[in-house]
Design an enzyme around this catalytic site. Structure first.
Site, short mmCIF file in Angstrom:
data_model
loop_
_atom_site.label_atom_id
_atom_site.label_comp_id
_atom_site.label_asym_id
_atom_site.label_seq_id
_atom_site.Cartn_x
_atom_site.Cartn_y
_atom_site.Cartn_z
N HIS A 207 58.08 32.97 41.53
CA HIS A 207 58.39 33.36 43.20
C HIS A 207 59.27 34.40 43.36
CE1 HIS A 207 57.32 29.41 45.07
NE2 HIS A 207 57.07 30.22 46.00
N ARG A 309 42.43 34.36 48.77
CA ARG A 309 42.51 33.16 48.04
C ARG A 309 42.30 32.11 49.17
NH1 ARG A 309 46.74 36.23 44.81
NH2 ARG A 309 46.56 35.80 42.94
N ARG A 345 37.08 34.44 47.73
CA ARG A 345 36.77 33.62 46.53
C ARG A 345 36.84 32.03 47.13
NH1 ARG A 345 41.74 33.23 42.28
NH2 ARG A 345 42.79 32.10 44.03
N GLU A 433 38.00 35.16 34.15
CA GLU A 433 39.41 34.50 33.85
C GLU A 433 39.37 33.71 32.66
OE1 GLU A 433 41.32 33.49 38.13
OE2 GLU A 433 39.57 32.55 37.78
N ASN A 456 45.83 37.34 35.75
CA ASN A 456 46.61 36.21 35.37
C ASN A 456 46.26 35.01 34.90
OD1 ASN A 456 47.74 37.64 37.50
ND2 ASN A 456 47.50 36.48 39.16
N ARG A 467 50.76 30.41 32.30
CA ARG A 467 51.20 31.54 33.29
C ARG A 467 52.70 31.05 33.93
NH1 ARG A 467 46.63 31.83 37.75
NH2 ARG A 467 48.36 32.96 38.98
N CYS A 504 41.69 41.84 39.99
CA CYS A 504 42.44 41.46 41.22
C CYS A 504 43.65 40.38 40.65
CB CYS A 504 41.51 40.38 42.05
SG CYS A 504 40.91 39.01 41.19
C1 PEP Z 1 44.11 35.66 38.53
O1 PEP Z 1 44.13 34.39 37.64
O2 PEP Z 1 44.47 36.61 37.89
C2 PEP Z 1 43.77 35.44 39.77
C3 PEP Z 1 43.88 36.76 40.68
O3 PEP Z 1 43.48 34.25 40.45
P1 PEP Z 1 45.13 33.42 40.87
O4 PEP Z 1 46.23 34.18 40.47
O5 PEP Z 1 44.78 33.08 42.27
O6 PEP Z 1 44.81 32.05 39.82
MG MG Z 2 43.11 32.67 38.64
#
Ligand code: PEP
Ligand code: MG
Length: 574
Positions: A207, A309, A345, A433, A456, A467, A504
Site C-alpha cells: 500500500h 482490473r 481482464r 502470470e 507481479n 508477492r 502490465c
Molecule cells: C500481475 O500479476 O502482474 C498483474 C498485473 O495482475 P495483478 O497485479 O492484478 O494480480
Molecule cells: Mg496478477
C-alpha cells in the site's frame, strides 16, 4: 538489502565526519531525488493492559460516550484529510474514517463497556476481533487488518491522552524514515512537507508503494540499516537508484536535486505517443479499475488501457453484479478511450483479491488455488455472463475491446477462453502470470491474438515467494534475471507469431526497467497513470539498440540488485 559506503559494503554504524557518506540501499519505488532532515513517525501508541478495574455500572453510559466522542474525532480528522486528497489517497483515508465509525466495531465496544470493561480496553479487544476476522479471510482482506489496528491506535491514543499518533507535519521539507507506515499515514502525507519516503519493510506492491506512486513522492522500500539513522540528520533519498545517503556531500546533493528537477520538467512536457529515440513505437498504456481511473489516464496521456482490473470494482459485493451493472461500468471505461485500445481482464478473483460471490472459502493455499480463470471451472456461467456484459458495453460504445484471462496455465485453457471471447466478436488474449504459460507461449499464441505479462504474479510463481511478503521483497523484485528470461521467451514467441506481447505488472512502471522490457521485445507497457509520463519520456531518451544492450546486461546479471546496477551503467553511464 545491503548497506554500503561509496561502493564498498560496510556495517550499519554512522560515518565519522572524515569518512565517505554512508549509502543505504533498498528497493526503488518512485523515482525522484529529495534532500532534507530526517523526520520519524511518533512512537507506538501504548495500549492498555487487560485487567483494569471495572467501570461502575452508573458510569458506563458516560464511558460509552467517551468512546463515541474519541472515535468520532478520529473519523472526522481522517474524513477531513480525505476531502483534501484525491485518488487512492482519498479512498484509503475515507475507508479508514469509515472504520472508525463502523457500527459493528461500535456495538462490539459497547457490549464490552456494558459488561464493565473500560473504553480503551474494550476498543483493543473489539478491534482484535476484527483483526482476527480479516486475517482469516487472507489476501487483500488481510491488509484491512492493518487499517483496523491503525484506527484502534488512534482511538486509544485519544482515550488515554497520548496525542494523535502517526507522522508529525514537519516545519521544513523533510524526508520521512519509518519501519512501515499505516496506509492512512501514507495517504495523509503532505508532499510539500514530506518530500521523500523510505521504509525498512514493504515491497513494490505494498500500500505504501502504491500511494507514494500516486503522490509522486520519491520512495524506497525494504531499506536495511534505516533504524540507525537518527531524526534531524540530513539524508539524500534517490527513488530511482533506491538509495538513502546519510549526510551527503552538499555539492553533490545539490547537483543530484537539480538533475532530478530538470528530469521532472521533461516529464511535465510529455504528451505521448511513446517511441524510442530512434522512432521505435512502444504503446504506453494505463492500468485502471473504473471510468474515473480511465479519465485520469487520458489526462496523463496514456495511449489506452493495458489492464482494466474488473474485479476491483466488485471487491465489496456479496453477490454477483448483474450484466447491466457490469456493462455500465465497462462502457464508462470504453467511452473514456473511444477509438483507442482497451484491454479488459476478466475477474481475477481469489488469493489476494477474494470476491465473496466467486472465491472458494477455506482453501489451504489460495495463491495456488482456484483463482483467476480457474473460477470458471466450477462456475462457467460467471465467466459467460461477464463476457456478455463486455460484449454489451462494446456494442453500446461501438468499440472492440481486447479481453484477456488472468492465471492461464495451459494452451487448452487459452483455447477454451478464446472460443468464448471470439463467439462474442471480441479480441481474445491471455495473461502470462504462471511459468508454464511463459514456457508454452508459442502454443498459447496458436489460440489467442495477444499476450500480456503480469510480472507481479509471474515473479511470485517463478521465485516461489509471496508477492505480499515484505520479507521476500528482494525475491519478488521485478529485476530478477530469471523473471526477465521468461519475459524474453514470451516476447520471442510473440515475434515468431507476429502478435503483440505487453507487460502490465508493476515492472512496467519503472522507467529503467521499461527500457529493458523494450529491449527484450515487449511491444506495450501498461502502468499506473502517474507513471506513464516517466516511462514514456525515458523511452524517448534511448535508442532500440541501447535497450537491447540493457536487456542483455540485465539477463546476464547474478541478481536483481546487480541487474539494476548493470542497466544503470548502460543507460546513464553511472
Ligand atoms: C500481475 O500479476 O502482474 C498483474 C498485473 O495482475 P495483478 O497485479 O492484478 O494480480
Ligand atoms: Mg496478477
Amino acid at each position: 538489502m545491503s548497506v554500503t559506503t561509496g561502493s564498498t559494503s560496510t556495517g550499519t554504524a554512522l560515518p565519522t565526519a572524515a569518512s565517505a557518506p554512508m549509502v543505504l540501499t533498498g528497493t526503488p519505488v518512485v523515482p525522484g531525488v529529495a534532500v532534507g532532515p530526517v523526520v520519524r513517525p511518533s512512537g507506538a501508541v501504548r495500549l492498555p493492559e487487560p485487567g483494569a478495574a471495572p467501570v461502575a455500572e452508573a458510569d458506563r453510559p458516560a464511558e460509552k460516550q467517551r468512546f463515541v466522542a474519541a472515535a468520532e474525532l478520529v473519523a472526522g480528522r481522517l474524513a477531513e484529510r480525505a476531502a483534501g486528497a484525491t485518488g487512492v489517497s482519498a479512498e484509503v483515508l475515507s475507508t479508514t474514517a469509515g472504520l472508525a465509525r463502523d457500527r459493528g466495531l461500535l456495538s462490539a465496544v459497547e457490549q464490552r463497556i456494558d459488561g464493565g470493561t473500560p473504553a480503551a480496553v474494550a476498543a483493543v479487544e473489539a478491534a482484535q476481533q476484527f483483526v482476527d476476522m480479516f486475517t482469516a479471510l487472507g489476501g487483500l482482506m488481510a491488509e484491512r487488518a492493518t487499517d483496523v489496528r491503525d484506527v484502534r491506535d488512534r482511538i486509544v491514543a485519544e482515550l488515554t491522552g497520548q496525542g494523535e499518533p502517526g507522522v508529525p507535519r514537519p516545519e521544513i521539507p523533510s524526508v520521512l524514515l519509518a519501519e512501515d507506515l499505516a496506509p492512512a499515514d501514507t495517504a495523509g502525507l503532505d508532499p510539500t512537507r514530506v518530500i521523500g519516503l523510505a521504509t525498512r519493510l514493504g515491497g513494490t506492491t505494498s500500500h505504501t508503494a502504491i500511494i507514494a506512486r500516486q503522490l509522486g513522492l520519491p520512495c524506497v522500500v525494504a531499506v536495511g540499516g534505516l533504524d540507525d539513522v537518527p531524526a534531524g540528520v540530513t539524508v539524500l533519498l534517490d527513488g530511482e537508484q533506491g538509495t538513502v545517503t546519510v549526510e551527503p556531500d552538499p555539492v553533490e546533493a545539490r547537483a543530484r536535486v537539480e538533475a532530478a528537477r530538470v528530469a521532472a520538467e521533461a516529464l511535465a512536457g510529455y504528451a505521448g505517443p511513446a517511441t524510442t529515440k530512434d522512432g521505435h513505437a512502444v504503446q504506453v498504456l494505463a492500468n485502471v479499475q473504473d471510468g474515473a481511473g480511465a479519465r485520469a489516464a487520458v489526462a496523463a496521456h496514456a495511449e489506452g488501457v493495458g489492464l482494466l482490473r474488473t474485479e476491483l470494482a466488485f471487491l465489496g459485493h456479496g453477490t454477483e453484479p448483474s450484466i447491466e451493472e457490469q456493462a455500465a461500468g465497462y462502457a464508462d471505461v470504453f467511452e473514456a478511450f473511444a477509438g483507442r485500445k482497451v484491454v479488459l481482464r476478466t475477474l481475477d478473483a481469489g488469493s489476494d483479491k477474494p470476491l465473496a460471490f466467486a472465491t472458494l472459502p477455506d482453501e489451504a493455499n489460495p495463491a495456488l488455488g482456484v483463482r483467476g480463470l480457474r473460477i470458471a471451472r466450477n462456475n462457467p456461467g460467471l465467466l459467460d455472463r461477464q463476457l456478455d456484459a463486455v460484449a454489451e458495453a462494446a456494442r453500446r460504445t461501438a468499440s472492440t475491446p481486447w479481453v484477456m484471462a488472468p492465471m492461464v496455465a495451459t494452451a487448452s485453457e487459452a483455447a477454451d477462453f478464446a472460443a468464448r471471447v471470439r463467439a462474442r466478436g471480441l479480441v481474445p488474449g491471455v495473461m502470462i502470470e504462471v511459468p508454464s504459460a511463459a514456457l508454452h507461449a508459442d502454443r498459447l499464441l496458436e489460440h489467442v491474438d495477444f499476450l500480456s505479462i503480469g510480472t507481479n504474479d509471474l515473479s511470485q510463481y517463478t521465485l516461489a515467494a509471496d508477492r505480499l511478503s515484505g520479507d521476500l521483497a528482494d525475491l519478488t523484485d521485478p529485476w530478477q534475471p530469471a523473471l526477465l528470461l521468461l519475459v524474453r521467451m514470451t516476447a520471442e514467441a510473440g515475434e515468431r507469431a507476429g502478435k503483440p506481447v505487453g507487460v502490465c505488472g508493476e515492472a512496467a512502471a519503472d522507467p529503467l526497467l521499461a527500457c529493458v522490457l523494450v529491449g527484450l521485445g515487449i511491444t506495450s507497457l501498461s502502468c499506473a497513470a502517474s507513471a506513464v509520463a516517466g516511462v514514456g519520456s525515458r523511452l524517448g531518451t534511448v535508442d532500440l539498440a541501447t535497450c537491447r544492450e540493457a536487456a542483455a546486461a540485465a539477463l546476464a546479471a547474478e541478481d536483481a540488485q546487480s541487474a539494476r546496477a548493470a542497466v544503470r551503467a548502460v543507460l546513464t553511464g553511472r
